[in-house]
Design a protein around this motif. Structure first.
Motif, PDB file in Angstrom:
ATOM      1  N   VAL A  67       2.060   8.041   2.995  1.00 48.55           N
ATOM      2  CA  VAL A  67       2.310   6.775   2.298  1.00 48.55           C
ATOM      3  C   VAL A  67       3.787   6.642   1.924  1.00 48.55           C
ATOM      4  CG1 VAL A  67       1.840   5.487   0.182  1.00 48.55           C
ATOM      5  CG2 VAL A  67      -0.051   6.534   1.422  1.00 48.55           C
ATOM      6  N   LYS A  68       4.370   7.729   1.429  1.00 52.71           N
ATOM      7  CA  LYS A  68       5.777   7.681   1.027  1.00 52.71           C
ATOM      8  C   LYS A  68       6.697   7.450   2.230  1.00 52.71           C
ATOM      9  CE  LYS A  68       5.527  10.382  -3.243  1.00 52.71           C
ATOM     10  NZ  LYS A  68       5.976  11.614  -3.945  1.00 52.71           N
ATOM     11  N   ARG A 122       5.852   5.875   4.972  1.00 50.98           N
ATOM     12  CA  ARG A 122       5.647   4.485   5.375  1.00 50.98           C
ATOM     13  C   ARG A 122       6.435   3.541   4.474  1.00 50.98           C
ATOM     14  NH1 ARG A 122       1.558   0.974   7.285  1.00 50.98           N
ATOM     15  NH2 ARG A 122       2.464  -1.123   7.140  1.00 50.98           N
ATOM     16  N   ASN A 123       6.404   3.800   3.179  1.00 49.08           N
ATOM     17  CA  ASN A 123       7.138   2.943   2.242  1.00 49.08           C
ATOM     18  C   ASN A 123       8.646   3.045   2.450  1.00 49.08           C
ATOM     19  OD1 ASN A 123       4.843   1.935   1.076  1.00 49.08           O
ATOM     20  ND2 ASN A 123       4.858   3.339  -0.674  1.00 49.08           N
ATOM     21  N   THR A 166       9.441   0.957   5.415  1.00 52.63           N
ATOM     22  CA  THR A 166       9.342  -0.457   5.035  1.00 52.63           C
ATOM     23  C   THR A 166      10.567  -0.878   4.221  1.00 52.63           C
ATOM     24  OG1 THR A 166       6.921  -0.333   4.995  1.00 52.63           O
ATOM     25  CG2 THR A 166       7.937  -2.155   3.812  1.00 52.63           C
ATOM     26  N   LYS A 167      11.003  -0.013   3.314  1.00 57.26           N
ATOM     27  CA  LYS A 167      12.168  -0.321   2.482  1.00 57.26           C
ATOM     28  C   LYS A 167      13.418  -0.524   3.330  1.00 57.26           C
ATOM     29  CE  LYS A 167      14.856   1.494  -1.416  1.00 57.26           C
ATOM     30  NZ  LYS A 167      14.986   2.604  -2.398  1.00 57.26           N
ATOM     31  N   ASN A 195      13.056  -3.752   5.418  1.00 58.07           N
ATOM     32  CA  ASN A 195      13.172  -4.963   4.601  1.00 58.07           C
ATOM     33  C   ASN A 195      14.620  -5.360   4.335  1.00 58.07           C
ATOM     34  OD1 ASN A 195      10.450  -5.425   4.436  1.00 58.07           O
ATOM     35  ND2 ASN A 195      10.196  -4.525   2.395  1.00 58.07           N
ATOM     36  N   GLU A 229       7.891  -6.977   4.064  1.00 59.96           N
ATOM     37  CA  GLU A 229       6.563  -6.371   3.953  1.00 59.96           C
ATOM     38  C   GLU A 229       6.369  -5.748   2.570  1.00 59.96           C
ATOM     39  OE1 GLU A 229       5.657  -3.595   6.991  1.00 59.96           O
ATOM     40  OE2 GLU A 229       5.941  -5.027   8.642  1.00 59.96           O
ATOM     41  N   PHE A 275       4.955  -2.901  -0.068  1.00 55.52           N
ATOM     42  CA  PHE A 275       4.825  -1.453  -0.045  1.00 55.52           C
ATOM     43  C   PHE A 275       3.362  -1.046  -0.242  1.00 55.52           C
ATOM     44  CE2 PHE A 275       9.245  -1.972  -1.660  1.00 55.52           C
ATOM     45  CZ  PHE A 275       9.897  -1.363  -0.600  1.00 55.52           C
ATOM     46  N   LEU A 276       2.978   0.079   0.353  1.00 58.07           N
ATOM     47  CA  LEU A 276       1.650   0.622   0.107  1.00 58.07           C
ATOM     48  C   LEU A 276       1.597   1.197  -1.303  1.00 58.07           C
ATOM     49  CD1 LEU A 276       0.989   2.520   3.472  1.00 58.07           C
ATOM     50  CD2 LEU A 276       0.107   0.293   2.780  1.00 58.07           C
ATOM     51  N   PRO A 277       0.508   1.003  -2.017  1.00 56.87           N
ATOM     52  CA  PRO A 277       0.427   1.519  -3.392  1.00 56.87           C
ATOM     53  C   PRO A 277       0.373   3.042  -3.418  1.00 56.87           C
ATOM     54  CG  PRO A 277      -1.685   0.633  -2.696  1.00 56.87           C
ATOM     55  CD  PRO A 277      -0.712   0.278  -1.615  1.00 56.87           C
ATOM     56  N   VAL A 278       1.121   3.644  -4.309  1.00 58.14           N
ATOM     57  CA  VAL A 278       1.080   5.096  -4.525  1.00 58.14           C
ATOM     58  C   VAL A 278       0.297   5.326  -5.811  1.00 58.14           C
ATOM     59  CG1 VAL A 278       2.413   7.206  -4.837  1.00 58.14           C
ATOM     60  CG2 VAL A 278       3.307   5.379  -3.371  1.00 58.14           C
TER      61      VAL A 278
END
Length: 313
Positions: free
Chosen positions: A150-151, A153-154, A157-158, A161, A170, A172-175
């Motif tokens: 997840v981290k 992926r975020n 995405t960061k 973006n 996009e 962010f996926l929730p952590v």
């Protein structure tokens, strides 16, 4: 020179044909899998050289079923069980779990195995770890692995973006957890399971200091710690002294009463008769007869099954 190249060309063509056949087998089921089946095998075959261990088996296991597999030694029972989570690679055929073809190379087999608990004959505990560490190892490893995914992926995405317009950025996926929380939750769950089987005082002990029955119960608890949808038991009492068999079977009975889906390879006929909702009799790499316990043990139709039961009952 032309004749010298011909065998090479033919060999390459043969290899290409084999790859094409393998790819077809891996990706295309014979028919759509049954959506109501938790596990389904189609034309499952396992062969070692000229020895055919499993011979074109097709079978379905539905959620909530307790399936006992009986039969003489060498009939293919354990191999069939190990093929269900692809610990043994099938020579041919298909294995579906929740609609996913486990024989497809594109499927993440390790992800699918998270929901398939496996208990072996010889416990397979890590002797250099304490009981608590044995139980928490997999949940912590998987939890940290998912957290890192997840981290990552975020982070991607960061970065992406930064180059996107505001309306195309996009989310962010929730952590929802941390490494400390994952470890604490795994430990709490492990202690809950140990208290359930009356071995909470053994949490800091090493497997070598425990009896066979205690080690097998801990092996079962270790599998349960992953919250599986199905439990696969490969002769769970075969390595135990007779006095220790009862405590392991009692734990399995409790799981059965709670609705856990199970597939059990066993030589304990009384246990299979009491716990199973369906019994499969295997011999010669095939399922020779199957049905409810009262039919298999009370009115067997297959002659080989009749002969087998006459020797073990």
């Amino acid at each position: 020179m032309k004749d010298a190249k011909t065998p090479v060309v033919e060999e390459k063509k043969e290899i290409k044909d084999k790859k094409a056949k393998f790819a077809k087998t891996e990706k295309r089921p014979v028919e759509p899998c049954d959506p109501d089946a938790l596990i389904e095998v189609q034309h499952l075959t396992k062969q070692y050289g000229n020895l055919i261990v499993l011979n074109d088996i097709s079978e379905k296991i539905c959620s909530g079923e307790k399936v006992a597999i009986i039969g003489p030694s060498g009939s293919g029972k354990s191999t069939f069980l190990r093929c269900l989570n692809v610990l043994e690679d099938p020579t041919d055929g298909y294995v579906f779990f929740e609609g996913n073809n486990l024989c497809d190379l594109k499927v993440d087999i390790n992800y699918q195995r998270r929901r398939m608990g496996m208990v072996f004959q010889q416990f397979n505990l890590f002797n250099n770890m304490t009981v608590l560490q044995n139980i928490t190892f997999a949940p912590v490893h998987v939890g940290l692995q998912d957290l890192r995914r997840v981290k990552r992926r975020n982070l991607r995405t960061k970065i992406a973006n930064l180059f996107r317009k505001s309306e195309k950025k996009e989310a962010f996926l929730p952590v929802q957890t941390s490494a400390q929380e994952i470890k604490a939750e795994a430990k709490e769950n492990a202690m809950r399971l140990l208290r359930r089987i009356g071995l909470a005082d053994k949490a800091s002990a090493y497997p070598s200091t425990l009896s066979g029955g205690q080690r097998q119960r801990i092996a079962i608890v270790r599998a349960l710690a992953m919250n599986p949808k199905v439990m696969l038991f490969d002769e769970p009492t075969s390595a135990l002294d007779p006095e220790m068999v009862g405590e392991v079977l009692e734990l399995i009975k409790e799981l059965a009463e709670e609705g856990m889906t199970m597939v059990i390879v066993t030589h304990e006929m009384g246990f299979a008769r009491e716990v199973a909702t369906r019994v499969l009799f295997m011999d010669g790499g095939k399922i020779q007869e199957q049905g409810p316990p009262e039919q298999i043990f009370g009115a067997p139709q297959n002659e080989r099954l009749q002969d087998f039961l006459s020797k073990v009952l």
